[in-house]
Write a protein that holds these residues in place. Structure first.
Motif, short mmCIF file in Angstrom:
data_model
loop_
_atom_site.label_atom_id
_atom_site.label_comp_id
_atom_site.label_asym_id
_atom_site.label_seq_id
_atom_site.Cartn_x
_atom_site.Cartn_y
_atom_site.Cartn_z
N ASN A 1 32.85 47.42 35.85
CA ASN A 1 32.85 46.93 37.19
C ASN A 1 33.90 47.70 37.95
O ASN A 1 33.83 47.34 39.27
N ALA A 2 34.63 48.53 37.60
CA ALA A 2 35.74 49.02 38.54
C ALA A 2 35.28 50.10 39.57
O ALA A 2 35.82 50.11 40.77
N GLY A 3 34.04 50.59 39.49
CA GLY A 3 33.77 51.36 40.78
C GLY A 3 34.65 52.42 40.77
O GLY A 3 35.18 52.90 40.19
N ASP A 4 34.96 52.53 42.20
CA ASP A 4 36.06 53.64 42.57
C ASP A 4 37.44 52.87 42.26
O ASP A 4 38.30 53.68 42.87
N GLY A 5 37.47 51.87 41.74
CA GLY A 5 39.00 51.21 41.54
C GLY A 5 39.68 50.76 42.61
O GLY A 5 40.87 50.45 42.47
N SER A 6 39.01 50.74 43.90
CA SER A 6 39.71 50.55 45.23
C SER A 6 39.56 48.93 45.26
O SER A 6 40.16 48.33 46.46
N ASP A 7 39.10 48.14 44.36
CA ASP A 7 39.03 46.68 44.91
C ASP A 7 40.26 45.95 44.61
O ASP A 7 41.20 46.35 44.00
N ARG A 8 40.32 45.08 45.76
CA ARG A 8 41.59 44.38 45.98
C ARG A 8 41.21 42.85 46.04
O ARG A 8 41.45 42.16 46.99
N PRO A 9 40.83 42.28 45.22
CA PRO A 9 40.13 40.98 45.09
C PRO A 9 41.07 39.69 44.95
O PRO A 9 40.54 38.50 45.13
N LEU A 10 42.22 39.84 44.66
CA LEU A 10 43.02 38.59 44.39
C LEU A 10 44.33 38.39 45.50
O LEU A 10 44.30 39.33 46.54
#
Ligand code: G3I
Length: 360
Positions: A330-339
């Motif tokens: 699920n990492a995609g481009d590793g840019s997610d900041r979900p928390l």
């Protein structure tokens, strides 16, 4: 914690804590988040994995801010049920021991899930009574082992179809019929007479038809006499969610009058070009501000529930880098900041939004 004592904590108990509408300096804001759980009148939960427990920063941040733990995968069939049908409780026990040693409530997740069909059950598929016996044995052994140690169980996870219409066809329904869920709740209650037993699912905020199907299943279970004693909405959402969607979902789900677990909150910050009408939030600051508003809506809606329905408000991970949304596939481009906390463990605007909401 009473309102007065929460107010005291904010103003008298520690001048460093955020006032309801103050904007302290960064250092004070850091300190202010020294204890989100102290401000919460209900359990604040977080998902964790054994692989994170050797990280002192992780442990310190978790224990200071949260009062409940959900094993991210170690209490599932994939971690417990070996190919030969034997049970390996080592990982689950490690998390249960960690919770006990740090005075954390432990939420059991999850006994039956369409997505987990280990070899030991696949091999029995079609065998009739042998499958049914193994199903009952699994639930009795796992729920029985943690009786008195868990404060509740996700008994059945994600029973509603992806498109929101009706219940999934899965290994369990194919071998036990549509009453596999009712059976699971009965066996869990047989193993643990006290723990609240939850039905858990996702996208109930963004798919009203799925929410209707979920509620229909919950009502069917209650009508059949199954010991369903709580509903859980995972709340895996994004910054593009329509304002008011979470409040509407919590209002509908609370209509059963049962305890509600906001069980797996994360708010993806990825720009979603593909989502029609998605906000074009190029800047990270814009996305984090939107994320804070989504967390605020969830916290406000949960805090507005009657106390007996506030089971727990749980984040699906501690720091952004701990999120499943930062791991393959699920990492995609590793840019997610979900928390709530960034990769370095610093509080983000979403953490402050939660704190401000809890402190009202
Ligand atoms: O880290 C271990 C490694 O040590 C081990 O050797 C390897 C063996 O397979 O597994 C690794 O653990 C993986 C774990 O994530 C940590 O990365 C597991 O394989 C992998 O199955 C596990 O995936 C979890 C997934 O559920 C399936 O259990 C995710 O962490 C977890 O975030 C995800 O959580 C689900 C909820 O249970 C239900 N709601 C949706 C949510 C997100 O998919």
């Amino acid at each position: 914690m009473s309102t007065q004592s929460r107010r005291h904590l904010l103003t008298g108990g520690s001048a460093l804590l955020l006032g309801a509408c103050s904007r302290p300096a960064p250092a004070q804001a850091e300190a202010a988040l020294a204890g989100l759980k102290q401000l919460a009148p209900f359990p604040l939960g977080v998902a964790a994995m054994t692989g994170q427990l050797g990280d002192p920063q992780f442990v310190d941040l978790l224990v200071r801010n949260f009062s409940q733990l959900t094993p991210e995968w170690e209490m599932k069939m994939e971690a417990i049920l070996k190919a030969d049908g034997d049970f390996d409780f080592a990982r689950a026990d490690a998390l249960a021991d960690f919770a006990a040693n740090h005075s954390l409530r432990l939420h059991g997740h999850t006994l039956i899930w369409y997505a987990e069909t280990p070899v030991a059950f696949e091999r029995l598929s079609g065998s009739g009574q042998a499958f049914a016996d193994a199903y009952r044995t699994y639930i009795l052994r796992v729920a029985g082992r943690y009786r008195g140690r868990v404060v509740g169980w996700d008994v059945v996870n994600e029973a509603i179809n992806e498109d929101g219409e009706g219940e999934r066809d899965c290994l369990w329904s194919r071998n036990l019929g549509p009453d596999y869920a009712a059976l699971a709740f009965g066996y869990a209650r047989e193993a643990d007479p006290d723990a609240p037993l939850f039905l858990n699912d996702y996208f109930l905020e963004t798919m009203p038809n799925k929410r209707r199907s979920f509620l229909r299943l919950a009502e069917r279970l209650l009508k059949s006499g199954a010991p369903l004693s709580g509903v859980a909405t995972q709340t895996h959402v994004s910054i593009h969610i329509k304002p008011g969607s979470i409040k509407a979902a919590i209002r509908d789900l609370a209509s059963l009058g049962l305890p509600l677990h906001l069980s797996e909150l994360d708010v993806s910050t990825r720009n979603a070009e593909a989502i029609a009408g998605a906000l074009d939030m190029a800047s990270l600051a814009d996305r984090l501000a939107h994320q804070a508003r989504v967390v605020e809506e969830a916290a406000e809606a949960f805090a507005a529930l009657p106390a007996h329905q506030q089971y727990a408000f749980t984040l699906w991970g501690l720091r952004d880098k701990d999120s499943w949304l930062r791991r393959p596939p699920n990492a995609g481009d590793g840019s997610d900041r979900p928390l709530l906390f960034d990769d370095a463990g610093r509080p983000k605007p979403a953490a402050r939004a939660l704190l401000d909401t809890l402190a009202r």
